[in-house]
Design an enzyme around this catalytic site. Structure first.
Site, PDB file in Angstrom:
ATOM      1  CG  HIS A 315      36.236  -0.886  -3.431  1.00  0.00           C
ATOM      2  ND1 HIS A 315      36.530   0.394  -3.025  1.00  0.00           N
ATOM      3  CD2 HIS A 315      36.558  -1.686  -2.387  1.00  0.00           C
ATOM      4  CE1 HIS A 315      37.016   0.376  -1.798  1.00  0.00           C
ATOM      5  NE2 HIS A 315      37.034  -0.891  -1.372  1.00  0.00           N
ATOM      6  CD  GLU A 338      39.202  -0.432   2.337  1.00  0.00           C
ATOM      7  OE1 GLU A 338      38.702  -0.176   1.226  1.00  0.00           O
ATOM      8  OE2 GLU A 338      39.318  -1.616   2.765  1.00  0.00           O
ATOM      9  CG  ASP A 395      36.076  -3.941  12.441  1.00  0.00           C
ATOM     10  OD1 ASP A 395      37.074  -3.818  11.706  1.00  0.00           O
ATOM     11  OD2 ASP A 395      35.420  -4.995  12.540  1.00  0.00           O
ATOM     12  CE1 TYR A 403      36.305   2.273   4.002  1.00  0.00           C
ATOM     13  CE2 TYR A 403      36.105   1.555   1.728  1.00  0.00           C
ATOM     14  CZ  TYR A 403      36.156   1.262   3.073  1.00  0.00           C
ATOM     15  OH  TYR A 403      36.063  -0.041   3.480  1.00  0.00           O
TER      16      TYR A 403
HETATM   17  N1  BES Z   1      38.139  -4.340   2.794  1.00  0.00           N
HETATM   18  C1  BES Z   1      36.847  -3.749   2.779  1.00  0.00           C
HETATM   19  C2  BES Z   1      35.927  -4.363   3.783  1.00  0.00           C
HETATM   20  C3  BES Z   1      36.404  -4.234   5.221  1.00  0.00           C
HETATM   21  C4  BES Z   1      37.071  -3.109   5.664  1.00  0.00           C
HETATM   22  C5  BES Z   1      36.151  -5.255   6.106  1.00  0.00           C
HETATM   23  C6  BES Z   1      37.495  -3.036   6.981  1.00  0.00           C
HETATM   24  C7  BES Z   1      36.577  -5.169   7.420  1.00  0.00           C
HETATM   25  C8  BES Z   1      37.248  -4.059   7.851  1.00  0.00           C
HETATM   26  C9  BES Z   1      36.223  -3.816   1.390  1.00  0.00           C
HETATM   27  O1  BES Z   1      37.131  -3.670   0.357  1.00  0.00           O
HETATM   28  C10 BES Z   1      35.288  -2.654   1.269  1.00  0.00           C
HETATM   29  O2  BES Z   1      35.746  -1.541   1.335  1.00  0.00           O
HETATM   30  N2  BES Z   1      34.024  -2.927   1.093  1.00  0.00           N
HETATM   31  C11 BES Z   1      33.014  -1.927   0.881  1.00  0.00           C
HETATM   32  C12 BES Z   1      32.767  -1.822  -0.575  1.00  0.00           C
HETATM   33  C13 BES Z   1      32.808  -0.567  -1.205  1.00  0.00           C
HETATM   34  C14 BES Z   1      33.404   0.625  -0.658  1.00  0.00           C
HETATM   35  C15 BES Z   1      32.640  -0.571  -2.688  1.00  0.00           C
HETATM   36  C16 BES Z   1      31.749  -2.398   1.552  1.00  0.00           C
HETATM   37  O3  BES Z   1      31.719  -3.505   2.055  1.00  0.00           O
HETATM   38  O4  BES Z   1      30.759  -1.658   1.566  1.00  0.00           O
HETATM   39 ZN    ZN Z   2      37.877  -1.667   0.303  1.00  0.00          ZN
END
Ligand code: BES
Ligand code: ZN
Length: 621
Positions: A315, A338, A395, A403
């Site tokens: 990811h 996402e 957020d 997603y």
């Molecule tokens: N970019 C995101 C994390 C994020 C999104 C931080 C929005 C702040 C605001 C990261 O790529 C993500 O999606 N992380 C997921 C992982 C997953 C879906 C495999 C997580 O942290 O759970």
């Molecule tokens: Zn992500």
């Protein structure tokens, strides 16, 4: 956005912290405005940033100077930057009489921080701001030695997405502006600094580290970590950093990284960032992963010893195309980051580990999507891909919709147009818009021009408008099927019909089989049946964070108190919001556990990152 794919925020929670931001950003004639930034990006753009920072673990501050090379294409008289909780000492331009007048303005919204307005003079092209961060800067977590694996040295890391970069660097804090950067960071001599840039692989004696990011990036990808770190190479272009105690485990767990990179390149074109390294953080890291360019930040909670949670790396790596290369213009467009990344992640997983594995991931994501829709309510505007989070902390608008509905939309396109045509379309999209930002309208136009080719009938057949602009799920949403999970369903049925846990056929089950088994347990299981599962499969004591989490939620909802001591230990150790927030929420919903939740939180709170404790505060307030 903690409740990502596998998560399970109970619904009120989902709404609580996934609601979004205002957009209003189009990039007409170079000028554009993002609702989540005070910056006057309609007339001035930052082109390069040079940072000089001193990291003070005693005071828990960063202090130093940021110099911004600006392109003042509309001859603006001011430069407006985003700041939050920063102390500004001085602002200068180059040349004689360098001092520039500045003032911090007002804002009704805490998450926005304050605009820093700097008076420009004709010809100003570099503006330097001397400043210091607050010990409570929301992007930064300062860890005491006890919170690290080694227990000997302190640790610092940043998390800038979505709009927290402004809490450690005054900047145009919007994903619509990109700049290159260089940095010089001074840290205590026994520690090493890393950034989302070219990185050292060894400590040096001076404690001074230089960094360069030669590709232009948006502010939310600025990142810094400081700790007692070691490096281990996978091959010539990738490797992993971790504390010495973790480095062997980390190197084993993520050893497939080079293959992932090659697979990704085969799908959508060359990896354009030079190196790809991973940094394993202490367990208080608030996310699963963060796609900081050249250096993915990752939670240690995916290190299971059996490589079963490495889709996280797929990811974050995929973000090197979807997100870091073609970037959501505002936080209303976050599905372009996402959703595309989740689709891409599963394509990597399928290519490397096969269709059965990929189908399990798809099924888990789809269940998350249905649950999220239920929690939000199917008419909720937050279930649209095109979000409107303009008046909120970004957020808060973010949920699994970006997603999983985003992924489902792309999967639908793949099915309709065929994989090879769709892949060619995506590859060209990444090439065409590399190092640019993209908003929902622009993408829709590109899709019409290049895939749908303006065939009206096709457009209405695939429900294009409904997918992007309307809440809920269109009828042509692909419904995944997983043969592996059907086997799991059989075993669950057997258990529900009275078979003892010990009689179930669970040989060969992977983490995802267990997750599927646990997530669909019915609400009416008795205490003794829960105890049978726990005793037979050692669920409360599971060292696998995903399995433990899925089990803990069931334990709480079933009033199975045998798990409480394990839940307490987990909450005191792990700060990943996707786990921690739903657990406190579930505890808080049971009268019998409300007090327990508060007592544990009292001890645990100071060990959490601001992202995590702000969310838990909202749940327990
Ligand atoms: N970019 C995101 C994390 C994020 C999104 C931080 C929005 C702040 C605001 C990261 O790529 C993500 O999606 N992380 C997921 C992982 C997953 C879906 C495999 C997580 O942290 O759970
Ligand atoms: Zn992500």
């Amino acid at each position: 956005m903690f409740s990502v794919r596998i998560v399970l925020l109970p619904l009120f929670l989902t709404t609580l912290f996934f609601s979004g931001c205002r957009s209003g950003s189009t990039e007409a004639d170079g000028g554009f405005q993002d609702a989540h930034s005070f910056a006057n990006t309609d007339s001035v753009h930052i082109r390069h940033m040079d940072l000089t920072l001193n990291v003070d673990f005693e005071k828990r501050t960063l202090s130093g100077v940021v110099s911004l090379k600006i392109d003042n294409f509309k001859k603006a008289r001011t430069l407006i930057l985003d700041t939050r909780d920063l102390e500004i000492f001085k602002v200068e331009a180059e040349g004689e009489n360098p001092q520039r007048h500045y003032s911090l303005g007002e804002s009704g919204k805490g998450y926005m921080g304050l605009p820093l307005t700097i008076d420009l003079q004709a010809g100003d092209s570099i503006i330097s701001v001397a400043y210091k961060t607050s010990p409570r800067a929301a992007a930064l977590q300062w860890l005491a030695p006890e919170q690290t694996a080694g227990k000997k040295y302190p640790f610092l890391f940043s998390q800038s997405q979505a709009i927290l970069a402004r809490t450690w660097i005054p900047c145009q804090d919007t994903p619509g502006i990109r700049f290159t950067y260089t940095a010089t960071v001074q840290v205590p001599r026994d520690l090493m600094a890393l950034m989302s840039a070219s990185n050292p692989q060894q400590k040096n004696k001076t404690g001074i580290y230089h960094f360069e990011m030669e590709q232009p990036i948006p502010s939310y990808l600025l990142a810094l970590a400081v700790g007692d770190l070691r490096f281990r190479a996978f091959d010539e272009r990738s490797g992993v950093y971790a504390e010495p105690e973790m480095i062997d485990k980390a190197a084993y767990e993520f050893a497939d990284t080079p293959r992932m990179i090659k697979t990704a390149e085969k799908l959508y074109g060359p990896y354009r960032w030079g190196r790809y390294d991973i940094l394993v953080l202490p367990p208080s890291f608030p996310y699963g992963g963060m796609e900081n360019p050249r250096l993915t930040f990752a939670t240690p909670t995916v290190i299971t010893g059996d490589r079963s949670l490495v889709s996280l790396i797929a990811h974050e790596l995929a973000h090197s195309w979807s997100g870091n290369l073609v970037t959501n213009a505002t936080w209303n467009d976050v599905w372009l980051n996402e959703g595309f990344t989740t689709y891409f992640e599963l394509r990597i997983m399928e290519a490397l580990y096969g269709r059965d594995y990929e189908q399990m991931l798809e099924q888990i994501g789809y269940q998350d999507l249905l649950r999220t829709l239920e929690e939000l309510g199917k008419d909720s505007p937050d279930s649209r891909l095109a979000l409107n989070v303009d008046d909120r902390d970004p957020d808060e608008g973010l949920s699994l919709i970006a997603y999983e509905k985003g992924r489902s939309f792309l999967k639908m396109l793949e099915t309709e147009f065929g994989r090879s045509r769709f892949d060619a379309f995506l590859k060209k999209y990444f090439d065409t818009y590399a190092f640019q930002s993209m908003d929902t309208e622009r993408f829709t136009r590109y899709l019409r021009d290049n895939l749908i080719k303006h065939r009206r009938r096709v457009e209405s057949q695939i429900h294009l408008r409904q997918w992007i602009y309307e809440p809920g799920l269109p009828e042509n949403c692909p419904v995944p099927d997983s043969p592996e999970f059907r086997k799991v369903d059989e075993q669950r049925m057997a258990f529900l019909k009275g078979a003892a846990a010990g009689q179930l056929k669970v040989q060969g089950w992977t983490t995802h089989h267990w997750l599927h088994f646990l997530r669909a347990l019915p609400a009416n299981l008795t205490h003794s049946r829960m105890a049978d599962l726990d005793k037979t499969f050692k669920l409360s004591a599971s060292p696998n964070s995903e399995i433990a989490f899925a089990w803990f939620l069931q334990a709480i909802n079933h009033n199975y108190s045998g798990a409480l001591p394990y839940i307490e230990r987990f909450l005191l150790h792990v700060g990943r919001a996707k786990f921690v927030v739903p657990l406190y929420a579930a505890l808080n919903k049971q009268d019998a556990y409300k007090k327990f939740a508060r007592e544990v939180y009292k001890k645990a709170r100071e060990g959490y990152h601001p992202v995590t404790y702000s969310a838990v505060d909202r749940v327990l307030k």
